[in-house]
Design a protein around this motif. Structure first.
Motif, short mmCIF file in Angstrom:
data_model
loop_
_atom_site.label_atom_id
_atom_site.label_comp_id
_atom_site.label_asym_id
_atom_site.label_seq_id
_atom_site.Cartn_x
_atom_site.Cartn_y
_atom_site.Cartn_z
N GLN A 114 -39.68 -49.58 -1.28
CA GLN A 114 -40.49 -49.55 -2.49
C GLN A 114 -41.98 -49.37 -2.18
O GLN A 114 -42.70 -48.76 -2.95
CB GLN A 114 -40.28 -50.83 -3.30
N GLY A 115 -42.44 -49.91 -1.07
CA GLY A 115 -43.86 -49.80 -0.73
C GLY A 115 -44.70 -50.81 -1.45
O GLY A 115 -44.22 -51.82 -1.94
N GLU A 126 -42.81 -44.73 -11.07
CA GLU A 126 -42.74 -43.95 -12.29
C GLU A 126 -41.33 -44.04 -12.88
O GLU A 126 -40.35 -43.90 -12.16
CB GLU A 126 -43.09 -42.50 -12.00
N ARG A 127 -41.26 -44.29 -14.20
CA ARG A 127 -39.98 -44.31 -14.90
C ARG A 127 -40.12 -43.46 -16.15
O ARG A 127 -41.00 -43.69 -16.98
CB ARG A 127 -39.59 -45.74 -15.27
N ASP A 128 -39.26 -42.47 -16.28
CA ASP A 128 -39.30 -41.54 -17.41
C ASP A 128 -40.68 -40.92 -17.60
O ASP A 128 -41.16 -40.75 -18.72
CB ASP A 128 -38.87 -42.25 -18.71
N GLY A 129 -41.32 -40.58 -16.47
CA GLY A 129 -42.62 -39.94 -16.52
C GLY A 129 -43.79 -40.86 -16.81
O GLY A 129 -44.92 -40.40 -16.93
N VAL A 130 -43.54 -42.15 -16.92
CA VAL A 130 -44.61 -43.12 -17.23
C VAL A 130 -44.84 -44.01 -16.02
O VAL A 130 -43.91 -44.66 -15.54
CB VAL A 130 -44.21 -44.01 -18.44
N PRO A 131 -46.08 -44.05 -15.49
CA PRO A 131 -46.35 -44.95 -14.37
C PRO A 131 -46.24 -46.41 -14.82
O PRO A 131 -46.71 -46.77 -15.89
CB PRO A 131 -47.79 -44.62 -13.95
N ARG A 132 -45.59 -47.21 -14.00
CA ARG A 132 -45.41 -48.63 -14.28
C ARG A 132 -46.03 -49.43 -13.15
O ARG A 132 -45.93 -49.07 -12.00
CB ARG A 132 -43.92 -48.96 -14.44
N ARG A 133 -46.64 -50.54 -13.53
CA ARG A 133 -47.27 -51.42 -12.55
C ARG A 133 -46.46 -52.70 -12.47
O ARG A 133 -46.02 -53.24 -13.50
CB ARG A 133 -48.70 -51.72 -12.98
N VAL A 134 -46.28 -53.19 -11.24
CA VAL A 134 -45.47 -54.38 -11.02
C VAL A 134 -46.22 -55.35 -10.10
O VAL A 134 -46.81 -54.94 -9.11
CB VAL A 134 -44.12 -54.01 -10.35
N THR A 135 -46.17 -56.62 -10.45
CA THR A 135 -46.66 -57.69 -9.57
C THR A 135 -45.54 -58.71 -9.45
O THR A 135 -44.96 -59.13 -10.44
CB THR A 135 -47.92 -58.36 -10.13
N VAL A 136 -45.25 -59.08 -8.20
CA VAL A 136 -44.24 -60.09 -7.91
C VAL A 136 -44.90 -61.20 -7.11
O VAL A 136 -45.57 -60.92 -6.11
CB VAL A 136 -43.06 -59.50 -7.09
N VAL A 137 -44.73 -62.43 -7.54
CA VAL A 137 -45.20 -63.58 -6.76
C VAL A 137 -43.96 -64.31 -6.27
O VAL A 137 -43.03 -64.56 -7.05
CB VAL A 137 -46.11 -64.50 -7.60
N PRO A 175 -46.04 -50.84 -18.47
CA PRO A 175 -46.68 -49.54 -18.25
C PRO A 175 -48.08 -49.78 -17.69
O PRO A 175 -48.78 -50.70 -18.12
CB PRO A 175 -46.74 -48.93 -19.66
N ALA A 176 -48.47 -48.97 -16.71
CA ALA A 176 -49.75 -49.19 -16.01
C ALA A 176 -50.93 -49.28 -16.97
O ALA A 176 -51.82 -50.11 -16.79
CB ALA A 176 -49.97 -48.09 -14.97
#
Length: 180
Positions: free
Chosen positions: A111-112, A134-145, A161-162
């Motif tokens: 995943q990086g 990117e999901r369905d052409g939309v950049p998504r931002r994720v944070t995991v703690v 979504p970002a």
């Protein structure tokens, strides 16, 4: 006197009165408009996702994560709370780790993103993993703690979504008010 000239003078005087009232005032200022409500509901007090430590009892034996009152689905230890394009997910992942940083790095795979130490939460060591995809052409931002929990890593993931991540991250911030 010309009717057109009189009409123009009356309109001009009315406009001048409005402009003067705006700048000079003459009373209390009108209250500012309230900001639009956030589309994400607040986390209701008392609604918790609890991960009990199987080998410890008493105070500190459970991790209690405040969660929103969104639609929820459960799969073993994972609880996924969804509203529209927003996701708050909690999970307990059995993993042998030296610390939360190495535990999250083991989960990263292809995943990086970046994994770094996070300030301790509820007196537990923590790490944070940030990435986008990117999901369905939309950049998504994720944070995991991730929190160290004996022979497991308890994770709290927020995804949006970002373009809307910062606006909605209050749900994630509330979820990090962990007890235990």
């Amino acid at each position: 006197m010309n009717k057109k000239l009189v009409g123009t003078a009356v309109v001009g005087a009315a406009i001048l009165a409005i402009v003067v009232a705006q700048f000079v005032g003459g009373g209390d200022d009108a209250p500012a408009a309230a900001p639009p409500p956030s589309p994400t509901p607040l986390i209701l007090q008392g609604q918790l996702q609890v991960y009990q430590s199987p080998d410890v009892s008493g105070p500190g034996s459970a991790i209690e994560i405040p969660v929103p009152s969104w639609a929820v689905s459960r799969d073993k230890e994972r609880a996924s709370f969804r509203q529209g394009d927003l996701l708050l997910e909690t999970d307990r992942v059995p993993i042998t780790q030296e610390d939360p940083v190495s535990g999250l790095r083991a989960l990263v795979g292809s995943q990086g993103g970046t994994v770094a130490e996070h300030a301790p939460i509820a007196d537990r060591d923590a790490a944070q993993w940030d990435f986008t995809y990117e999901r369905d052409g939309v950049p998504r931002r994720v944070t995991v703690v991730g929190l160290g929990a004996g022979d497991a890593l308890v994770t709290i993931r927020f995804e949006a979504p970002a373009a809307e991540f910062e606006r909605d991250r209050g749900v994630f911030d509330e979820a990090l008010k962990i007890r235990g």
